[in-house]
Write a protein that holds these residues in place. Structure first.
Motif, PDB file in Angstrom:
ATOM      1  N   PRO A  11       0.768  -1.223   0.000  1.00 41.91           N
ATOM      2  CA  PRO A  11       0.000   0.000   0.000  1.00 41.91           C
ATOM      3  C   PRO A  11       0.805   1.281   0.000  1.00 41.91           C
ATOM      4  CG  PRO A  11       0.167  -0.837   2.207  1.00 41.91           C
ATOM      5  CD  PRO A  11       0.908  -1.809   1.327  1.00 41.91           C
ATOM      6  N   VAL A  12       2.024   1.279  -0.415  1.00 41.96           N
ATOM      7  CA  VAL A  12       2.795   2.500  -0.508  1.00 41.96           C
ATOM      8  C   VAL A  12       3.242   2.676  -1.933  1.00 41.96           C
ATOM      9  CG1 VAL A  12       3.613   2.343   1.866  1.00 41.96           C
ATOM     10  CG2 VAL A  12       4.949   1.333   0.042  1.00 41.96           C
ATOM     11  N   SER A  13       3.614   3.922  -2.294  1.00 36.71           N
ATOM     12  CA  SER A  13       4.196   4.197  -3.605  1.00 36.71           C
ATOM     13  C   SER A  13       5.622   4.646  -3.422  1.00 36.71           C
ATOM     14  CB  SER A  13       3.402   5.295  -4.313  1.00 36.71           C
ATOM     15  OG  SER A  13       2.114   4.819  -4.649  1.00 36.71           O
ATOM     16  N   VAL A  14       6.527   4.039  -4.171  1.00 34.92           N
ATOM     17  CA  VAL A  14       7.944   4.352  -4.078  1.00 34.92           C
ATOM     18  C   VAL A  14       8.375   4.994  -5.374  1.00 34.92           C
ATOM     19  CG1 VAL A  14      10.223   3.400  -3.704  1.00 34.92           C
ATOM     20  CG2 VAL A  14       8.279   2.379  -2.584  1.00 34.92           C
ATOM     21  N   LEU A  15       9.152   6.054  -5.293  1.00 29.22           N
ATOM     22  CA  LEU A  15       9.629   6.725  -6.479  1.00 29.22           C
ATOM     23  C   LEU A  15      10.937   6.121  -6.921  1.00 29.22           C
ATOM     24  CD1 LEU A  15       8.895  10.350  -5.300  1.00 29.22           C
ATOM     25  CD2 LEU A  15       7.540   8.931  -6.812  1.00 29.22           C
ATOM     26  N   VAL A  16      11.005   5.681  -8.179  1.00 34.83           N
ATOM     27  CA  VAL A  16      12.210   5.047  -8.715  1.00 34.83           C
ATOM     28  C   VAL A  16      12.511   5.604 -10.080  1.00 34.83           C
ATOM     29  CG1 VAL A  16      13.242   2.888  -9.481  1.00 34.83           C
ATOM     30  CG2 VAL A  16      11.910   2.936  -7.405  1.00 34.83           C
ATOM     31  N   ALA A  17      13.787   5.864 -10.355  1.00 30.94           N
ATOM     32  CA  ALA A  17      14.171   6.492 -11.599  1.00 30.94           C
ATOM     33  C   ALA A  17      13.885   5.608 -12.798  1.00 30.94           C
ATOM     34  CB  ALA A  17      15.664   6.824 -11.568  1.00 30.94           C
ATOM     35  N   ALA A  18      13.466   6.244 -13.872  1.00 30.50           N
ATOM     36  CA  ALA A  18      13.204   5.499 -15.089  1.00 30.50           C
ATOM     37  C   ALA A  18      14.477   4.923 -15.653  1.00 30.50           C
ATOM     38  CB  ALA A  18      12.546   6.415 -16.122  1.00 30.50           C
ATOM     39  N   THR A  19      15.620   5.513 -15.294  1.00 28.26           N
ATOM     40  CA  THR A  19      16.903   5.042 -15.801  1.00 28.26           C
ATOM     41  C   THR A  19      17.545   4.011 -14.906  1.00 28.26           C
ATOM     42  OG1 THR A  19      18.029   6.835 -14.664  1.00 28.26           O
ATOM     43  CG2 THR A  19      17.355   7.220 -16.947  1.00 28.26           C
ATOM     44  N   ALA A  20      16.844   3.565 -13.869  1.00 29.08           N
ATOM     45  CA  ALA A  20      17.451   2.654 -12.905  1.00 29.08           C
ATOM     46  C   ALA A  20      17.856   1.327 -13.514  1.00 29.08           C
ATOM     47  CB  ALA A  20      16.483   2.400 -11.735  1.00 29.08           C
ATOM     48  N   PRO A  70       3.661  -0.923   5.132  1.00 31.62           N
ATOM     49  CA  PRO A  70       4.812  -0.031   5.280  1.00 31.62           C
ATOM     50  C   PRO A  70       4.375   1.412   5.480  1.00 31.62           C
ATOM     51  CG  PRO A  70       5.128  -1.542   3.444  1.00 31.62           C
ATOM     52  CD  PRO A  70       3.703  -1.670   3.856  1.00 31.62           C
ATOM     53  N   THR A  71       5.129   2.123   6.281  1.00 25.51           N
ATOM     54  CA  THR A  71       4.878   3.547   6.457  1.00 25.51           C
ATOM     55  C   THR A  71       5.505   4.300   5.284  1.00 25.51           C
ATOM     56  OG1 THR A  71       6.859   3.785   7.838  1.00 25.51           O
ATOM     57  CG2 THR A  71       4.792   3.271   8.963  1.00 25.51           C
ATOM     58  N   SER A  72       5.698   5.586   5.429  1.00 27.35           N
ATOM     59  CA  SER A  72       6.271   6.378   4.336  1.00 27.35           C
ATOM     60  C   SER A  72       7.356   7.301   4.869  1.00 27.35           C
ATOM     61  CB  SER A  72       5.183   7.207   3.639  1.00 27.35           C
ATOM     62  OG  SER A  72       4.557   8.088   4.561  1.00 27.35           O
ATOM     63  N   VAL A  73       8.168   7.806   3.962  1.00 29.22           N
ATOM     64  CA  VAL A  73       9.222   8.760   4.312  1.00 29.22           C
ATOM     65  C   VAL A  73       8.698  10.172   4.088  1.00 29.22           C
ATOM     66  CG1 VAL A  73      11.573   9.525   3.852  1.00 29.22           C
ATOM     67  CG2 VAL A  73      10.993   7.098   3.650  1.00 29.22           C
ATOM     68  N   LYS A  74       8.726  10.980   5.129  1.00 25.38           N
ATOM     69  CA  LYS A  74       8.316  12.376   5.026  1.00 25.38           C
ATOM     70  C   LYS A  74       9.548  13.231   4.728  1.00 25.38           C
ATOM     71  CE  LYS A  74       4.213  11.194   6.623  1.00 25.38           C
ATOM     72  NZ  LYS A  74       3.002  11.155   5.768  1.00 25.38           N
ATOM     73  N   THR A  75       9.360  14.301   3.969  1.00 21.79           N
ATOM     74  CA  THR A  75      10.455  15.209   3.650  1.00 21.79           C
ATOM     75  C   THR A  75      10.165  16.574   4.239  1.00 21.79           C
ATOM     76  OG1 THR A  75      10.942  14.043   1.589  1.00 21.79           O
ATOM     77  CG2 THR A  75      11.805  16.277   1.805  1.00 21.79           C
ATOM     78  N   PHE A  76      11.124  17.086   4.999  1.00 22.70           N
ATOM     79  CA  PHE A  76      11.055  18.429   5.566  1.00 22.70           C
ATOM     80  C   PHE A  76      12.330  19.156   5.162  1.00 22.70           C
ATOM     81  CE2 PHE A  76       8.608  15.715   8.437  1.00 22.70           C
ATOM     82  CZ  PHE A  76       7.404  16.410   8.535  1.00 22.70           C
ATOM     83  N   GLY A  77      12.245  20.054   4.218  1.00 19.78           N
ATOM     84  CA  GLY A  77      13.436  20.767   3.777  1.00 19.78           C
ATOM     85  C   GLY A  77      14.480  19.811   3.237  1.00 19.78           C
ATOM     86  N   ALA A  78      15.639  19.797   3.878  1.00 16.43           N
ATOM     87  CA  ALA A  78      16.735  18.934   3.450  1.00 16.43           C
ATOM     88  C   ALA A  78      16.824  17.680   4.307  1.00 16.43           C
ATOM     89  CB  ALA A  78      18.052  19.693   3.493  1.00 16.43           C
ATOM     90  N   TRP A  79      15.714  17.297   4.946  1.00 19.81           N
ATOM     91  CA  TRP A  79      15.715  16.103   5.805  1.00 19.81           C
ATOM     92  C   TRP A  79      14.574  15.178   5.437  1.00 19.81           C
ATOM     93  CZ3 TRP A  79      18.720  14.622  10.195  1.00 19.81           C
ATOM     94  CH2 TRP A  79      19.820  15.458  10.431  1.00 19.81           C
ATOM     95  N   GLY A  80      14.859  13.880   5.469  1.00 18.81           N
ATOM     96  CA  GLY A  80      13.834  12.865   5.320  1.00 18.81           C
ATOM     97  C   GLY A  80      13.694  12.127   6.636  1.00 18.81           C
TER      98      GLY A  80
END
Length: 383
Positions: A11-20, A70-80
């Motif tokens: 149930p989560v979405s992960v961002l992965v590069a198209a060039t991976a 799974p939980t998710s990674v939050k982004t705050f400025g330059a921190w995850g």
């Protein structure tokens, strides 16, 4: 830098590069320490280090039958920041939003128990260094000699002080073998405040940001238990060539001229073998399909949360896969780019019927992080 293509890991979405898949001086700062840790830049799967190692319970274990969430990674400025299902929190610094390169990365980790210590890991995603000294608002707070993995860890009061100063300071610098660089701490306060909230520490004496005199509001959640199949010392028999050809045809995994052509075979239990079938490769990711063989017949391996790589809806595929017969862990380690500062890692165990997600890590921002926060964790038992 974010990945431009979504990888669906419900149930989560992960961002992965198209060039991976495409082809030092010592300043006298306190608490010097060097604790070797593994870097996610390496091409092999990263082993589980928390909660998922097989255990021998005093009484027969009972499977929780928990669905992976799974939980998710939050982004705050330059921190995850991510706090997993057991409220273990990992915060990691990155490069500024307009850059994909960070000369120094900081990781703050803490467990959910009221008396859980804080650890702070300092490292570089790039070249190796002999000496690192970090300071906030001109005050040196920690120093160390990075090991072969280009990082060191501080614990105890020094780590607590450093973490709290990350939240209240205005400017951070790092001295790298005599060269001083600025380190962006924008977002650190928000990330650590988020961790305090997730662990029920807000307004308590154990909080990193907003301390107070109230008692913790929550009890740490119990980790789900997976009852894995007993390990076996049976020697797996490699599948015959006709069966391999049949598996390749069924999965669409033709021999790849640019990568390894393999069909690694392992015994999962008394009657089941696992086959890791190579299915294409790129510059830093090798794609593999997992199949099981019973009574001479092959079928796609079932997963409670299928690993997926590429576009949503793609068939389950492991990346940089590995199976360790000693621990019974099947690992996938998909890098978003070659340096390994982003991607998703999953470790599974076999319960006799399907592969169960034991631990999952993720970092969706390609901005120089030196670790991927844990977003799912379990206890694995074998009766």
């Amino acid at each position: 830098m974010r990945y431009p293509v979504l990888v669906s890991l419900l149930p989560v979405s992960v961002l992965v590069a198209a060039t991976a898949c495409s082809p030092s001086g010592n300043t006298g700062a306190p608490n010097d320490a060097t604790v070797p840790l593994e870097t996610p830049a390496r091409p092999k799967p990263r082993p589980i280090v928390r909660g998922a190692a097989p255990q021998a319970p005093a009484e027969p274990a009972v499977d929780s039958k928990a669905r992976p969430r799974p939980t998710s990674v939050k982004t705050f400025g330059a921190w995850g920041i991510a706090c997993d299902n057991g409220a273990y929190c990992t915060a990691v610094s990155m490069a500024p939003d307009d850059s994909s390169i960070a000369e120094l990365s900081i990781v703050v980790e803490r467990g959910p128990a009221a008396d859980a210590p804080v650890s702070v890991t300092i490292g570089t995603p790039g070249s190796a260094l002999r000496r690192v000294v970090v300071a906030i608002d001109g005050t040196p707070l920690a120093s160390g000699n990075p090991g072969d993995d280009r990082r060191f860890t501080v614990t105890g009061p020094v780590a607590m002080t450093l973490a709290r100063r990350l939240a209240t300071g205005t400017a951070m610098t790092a001295r790298l073998d005599g060269r001083t660089i600025p380190v962006v701490i924008t977002g650190a306060a928000a990330a650590l405040r988020y961790a305090d909230a997730q662990q029920g520490r807000a307004d308590t004496a154990t909080a990193l940001v907003a301390t107070g005199d109230t008692t913790p509001a929550t009890t740490p959640p119990a980790l789900p238990t997976i009852l894995a199949a007993p390990l076996t010392d049976r020697r797996a028999q490699a599948p015959a060539a006709p069966l391999v050809a049949q598996m390749r045809q069924r999965t669409g995994c033709a021999a790849d001229q640019f990568g390894p052509v393999t069909n690694e075979t392992y015994a999962l239990d008394a009657t089941t073998d696992l086959v890791l079938l190579s299915c294409g490769s790129g510059a830093y990711n090798v794609i593999t399909r997992a199949l099981i063989i019973r009574d001479g017949k092959a079928s796609e391996a079932p997963f409670d949360l299928p690993p997926q790589f590429g576009e949503p809806g793609a068939k389950p595929a492991l990346v940089n896969a590995g199976y360790d017969p000693k621990t019974g862990l099947l690992s996938s380690y998909a890098k978003g780019r070659g340096v390994g500062d982003c991607g998703v890692g999953q470790d599974y165990v076999w319960d006799g019927t399907r592969f169960r997600l034991a631990e999952m890590r993720m970092m969706g921002e390609c901005r120089g992080a030196i670790t991927w926060p844990v977003i799912w964790r379990t206890t694995v038992a074998r009766n």
